[in-house]
Design a protein around this motif. Structure first.
Motif, mmCIF file in Angstrom:
data_model
loop_
_atom_site.group_PDB
_atom_site.id
_atom_site.type_symbol
_atom_site.label_atom_id
_atom_site.label_comp_id
_atom_site.label_asym_id
_atom_site.label_seq_id
_atom_site.Cartn_x
_atom_site.Cartn_y
_atom_site.Cartn_z
ATOM 1 N N LYS A 295 66.293 24.661 10.409
ATOM 2 C CA LYS A 295 65.259 24.197 9.346
ATOM 3 C C LYS A 295 65.510 24.916 8.018
ATOM 4 O O LYS A 295 65.451 24.563 6.851
ATOM 5 C CB LYS A 295 63.897 24.380 9.746
ATOM 6 N N THR B 73 57.676 7.920 3.888
ATOM 7 C CA THR B 73 58.675 7.780 4.876
ATOM 8 C C THR B 73 59.286 9.106 5.262
ATOM 9 O O THR B 73 59.920 9.029 6.186
ATOM 10 C CB THR B 73 59.819 6.856 4.050
ATOM 11 N N LEU B 74 58.497 9.969 4.725
ATOM 12 C CA LEU B 74 59.238 11.461 5.189
ATOM 13 C C LEU B 74 58.240 12.042 6.280
ATOM 14 O O LEU B 74 58.584 12.999 6.772
ATOM 15 C CB LEU B 74 59.417 12.367 4.177
ATOM 16 N N ILE B 75 57.029 11.301 6.332
ATOM 17 C CA ILE B 75 56.497 11.795 7.781
ATOM 18 C C ILE B 75 56.972 11.509 9.122
ATOM 19 O O ILE B 75 57.220 10.515 9.375
ATOM 20 C CB ILE B 75 54.911 11.101 7.651
ATOM 21 N N SER B 76 57.599 12.702 9.784
ATOM 22 C CA SER B 76 58.339 12.341 10.943
ATOM 23 C C SER B 76 57.289 12.239 12.163
ATOM 24 O O SER B 76 58.195 11.899 13.368
ATOM 25 C CB SER B 76 59.264 13.252 11.072
ATOM 26 N N ARG B 77 56.201 12.736 12.312
ATOM 27 C CA ARG B 77 55.413 12.855 13.467
ATOM 28 C C ARG B 77 54.037 12.658 13.099
ATOM 29 O O ARG B 77 53.533 13.194 11.750
ATOM 30 C CB ARG B 77 55.821 14.057 14.334
ATOM 31 N N ARG B 78 53.259 12.386 13.892
ATOM 32 C CA ARG B 78 51.505 12.341 13.637
ATOM 33 C C ARG B 78 51.027 13.846 13.717
ATOM 34 O O ARG B 78 51.583 14.711 14.031
ATOM 35 C CB ARG B 78 51.036 11.624 14.829
ATOM 36 N N PRO C 288 61.823 16.482 6.153
ATOM 37 C CA PRO C 288 60.752 16.005 6.353
ATOM 38 C C PRO C 288 59.868 16.459 5.297
ATOM 39 O O PRO C 288 60.234 17.074 4.376
ATOM 40 C CB PRO C 288 60.362 17.038 7.516
ATOM 41 N N ASN D 235 50.134 8.547 8.705
ATOM 42 C CA ASN D 235 51.236 8.013 8.450
ATOM 43 C C ASN D 235 51.309 7.599 7.056
ATOM 44 O O ASN D 235 52.510 6.928 6.842
ATOM 45 C CB ASN D 235 51.790 6.959 9.333
ATOM 46 N N THR E 129 61.492 19.748 16.702
ATOM 47 C CA THR E 129 62.421 18.742 16.031
ATOM 48 C C THR E 129 63.827 19.426 16.190
ATOM 49 O O THR E 129 64.497 19.208 17.139
ATOM 50 C CB THR E 129 61.905 18.486 14.636
ATOM 51 N N THR F 290 70.446 14.369 6.000
ATOM 52 C CA THR F 290 69.159 13.758 6.228
ATOM 53 C C THR F 290 68.441 13.907 5.310
ATOM 54 O O THR F 290 68.484 15.235 4.461
ATOM 55 C CB THR F 290 68.670 14.103 7.624
#
Length: 625
Positions: free
Chosen positions: A110, A92-97, A209, A504, A104, A206
């Motif tokens: 960061k 669920t922490l994979i925010s992008r491909r 990532p 993902n 981001t 939040t």
């Protein structure tokens, strides 16, 4: 109990090689597939005389054997289920491909985020107590870290190692005393971090990532495990990398620099060097390897501004090893080994341990025995790794395949930049030449049998390739072809295959392998094939452009591997042409290669797997099964 299997120390954990000082012999070498409980007298003598360098490592192996035995006695699968739950949570922490480089949050924000996560976990002050070796670089930084860890472990220290990416299981990223962290300890620390961060997420914080979470998890593990030294590999870049929350490392290192991740780090070598030099800290010693002038100027300027004593280290001189071979293969590893030796020596000196461990030693040219042992036993999956896959067609009473009928050897290297592809080509050419007469040092699994079993077999070099679409195959493939050709190595065939990994989902090493029977979009693989044929033949005429890229379900005939490239191939209009083929899936490809050597007992296939660490990891997962 310690069990010696084909020259490796078997304890239920990954196989750990133990070599004699001059690499003249392993411990007792049993017949293929057999077990020996007793080292030879000669090796026992060496082993006993070396305990002062490796007692802690051996103790860890023995404890791991005990832990593994206890684990196997569990009748339920609660731990496995919990581990799968952890993988689902991580996913669920994979925010992008993969390959998506869209921004981001602000990069400085960061790092501030990572600090806030450390505060939540109560680690902000505790990580200041870690004695860190921090290493950045374009290529070789992972190998350098592995060498450092192995050297200091053999000096008697409790080591922690954080690297990326993982190939088969996320636990590979976290090593304690040279072994991947156990599943039980991983789950303990994972859920402690997860629950605390989730609680704060309710208050508007939040969740991090994926890489940020894994970074703070590494700090959590190393603090709780009370490691003497934490060797930290930068994930990407350096200045703005999540690992750069380390404020006072003991020493920093910069491995070889090159053109990679340009969409993030910049399109010049100077831009990239600027990011890498971002790990330098005021007045903290730093070491680097010979670099191109454009990069070296930036490193030196940054060092001068921070009053950092920066030293350029030459590649390791083999004469210093007294006949011992590096645990990681390839001439390029001499560069990484030289850097690791300097980083390790500096760490020992600055922590006040050098004179304690080597009271009669000097800071001169002599290489301590413990350093040699570390360099010889370092291991890193997927980098210049050889896996010998003996294909059999009969089974013994236990159901295991036993009668060899063909040779299939995989050479795995996750090269994905022009510089690393060139190094990969040199290593592969050297390895296949050596394999014609002598056993090649193996940094990985070995199936039944030994190298050089039948020198009369017909050897063919095969390329198994894929790369991410953010890479430039127009540079990578010609670089590989020309490098190998310059050493007299020519690929008979090239196979282009989609990866098995899902972008993902974080999976474990025990996760089920998909059958991959669905049709996939192979547009990218056909593009790679086109570029390959252009590199080999200088023309696109052999390609059938009417092929439907999402309609390939068949494999080439087994005689596709016959003859010499580029004059032998399958029928026109299929998925394979003169010297290459697009394969529908990776599992089918591995089985097809095994069938090829099973049908042709006189055939030896030497398969180079490269272009992507993700592809290499997928192949290792399949071979491990």
């Amino acid at each position: 109990m310690l069990i010696y299997v084909n020259g490796f120390l078997k304890c239920g954990a990954p196989l750990v090689p133990f070599f004699s000082h001059k690499r003249e012999s392993f411990f007792t070498k049993p017949t293929p597939g057999s077990y020996s409980l007793t080292p030879s007298p000669r090796d026992r003598l060496y082993f006993n005389s070396s305990l002062r360098y490796s007692s802690k490592a051996v103790q860890v192996v023995e404890n791991s054997a005990t832990d593994m035995g206890a684990k196997e006695e569990k009748a339920d699968s609660a731990a496995l289920t919990s581990y799968d739950d952890a993988m689902d949570a991580l996913s669920t922490l994979i925010s992008r491909r993969r390959g998506d480089r869209s921004p981001t949050i602000g990069s400085r924000d960061k790092l501030e985020q990572v600090v806030s996560y450390l505060k939540i976990l109560g680690l902000e002050d505790k990580i200041k107590e870690l004695k860190v070796i921090h290493v950045a670089g374009t290529k070789g930084k992972g190998s350098t870290c592995v060498f450092c860890e192995a050297i200091l472990r053999n000096c008697g220290f409790r080591t922690g190692l954080f690297t990326s990416p993982h190939l088969m299981d996320v636990r590979e990223r976290f090593r304690i005393d040279g072994l991947d962290i156990s599943e039980e300890k991983f789950l303990q620390y994972f859920w402690e971090c997860w629950k605390l961060l989730k609680e704060k997420a309710v208050d508007g914080v939040t969740m991090p990532p994926l890489f940020q979470f894994l970074t703070v998890l590494a700090f959590k593990i190393f603090v709780c495990e009370k490691v003497d030294v934490a060797v930290i590999e930068v994930g990407l870049g350096g200045k703005l990398d999540s690992t750069n929350v380390i404020q006072k490392p003991v020493v920093c290192g910069i491995a070889s620099l090159g053109m990679d991740h340009m969409d993030i780090l910049g399109h010049t070598l100077a831009d990239i060097a600027f990011h890498k030099a971002g790990i330098f800290k005021p007045q903290i010693p730093a070491f680097t390897v010979p670099q191109l002038s454009e990069a070296m100027e930036v490193l030196k300027e940054t060092a001068n501004n921070l009053k950092v004593p920066l030293e350029v280290i030459a590649p390791l001189d083999l004469k210093k090893l007294d006949g011992i071979e590096l645990g990681l293969s390839g001439d390029h590893q001499l560069v990484n080994a030289g850097l690791a030796v300097s980083l390790s020596r500096c760490w020992l000196q600055r922590t006040g341990n050098w004179d304690k461990i080597f009271p009669n030693g000097s800071n001169g040219t002599d290489m301590p025995v413990a350093f040699c042992r570390g360099l010889a036993t370092a291991r890193l999956h997927g980098r210049a790794q050889v896996v010998h896959d003996i294909v059999s067609d009969q089974k013994d009473s236990s159901g295991s395949l036993r009668t060899p009928c063909g040779d299939l050897i995989f050479y795995l290297d996750g090269a994905h930049s022009p510089e690393s592809m060139e190094a990969c080509g040199r290593w592969f050419s050297s390895a296949v030449r050596g394999n014609k007469s002598l056993p090649t040092p193996v940094n990985g699994y070995r199936r039944n049998g030994e190298f050089g079993r039948d020198l009369n077999r017909v050897s063919k070099q095969i390329l198994l390739f894929n790369c991410m679409e953010v890479r430039d195959p127009q540079v990578l493939l010609p670089k590989l072809v020309t490098t190998c050709a310059s050493s007299g190595t020519h690929f008979s065939r090239a196979l282009f295959v989609p990866t098995m990994s899902t972008y993902n989902k974080v999976i474990s090493g025990a996760s089920a392998i998909p059958l991959d029977t669905r049709r996939k979009d192979l547009t990218w693989q056909f593009r790679l094939q086109k570029l390959w044929e252009r590199s080999i033949q200088g023309t696109d005429t052999a390609l059938d452009h009417t092929l439907n890229p999402d309609g390939i379900t068949s494999l080439p005939p087994h005689d596709f591997l016959c003859g010499d490239a580029p004059h032998c191939g399958g029928p026109a209009g299929g998925t394979h042409i003169t010297s290459s083929a697009v394969m529908p899936s990776l599992p089918l490809t591995i089985n097809w290669l095994r069938d090829c050597v099973r049908r042709n007992p006189s055939l030896k296939l030497e398969v180079l797997v490269t272009g992507s660490l993700h592809l290499v990891g997928d192949v290792l997962r399949l071979l491990k099964r």
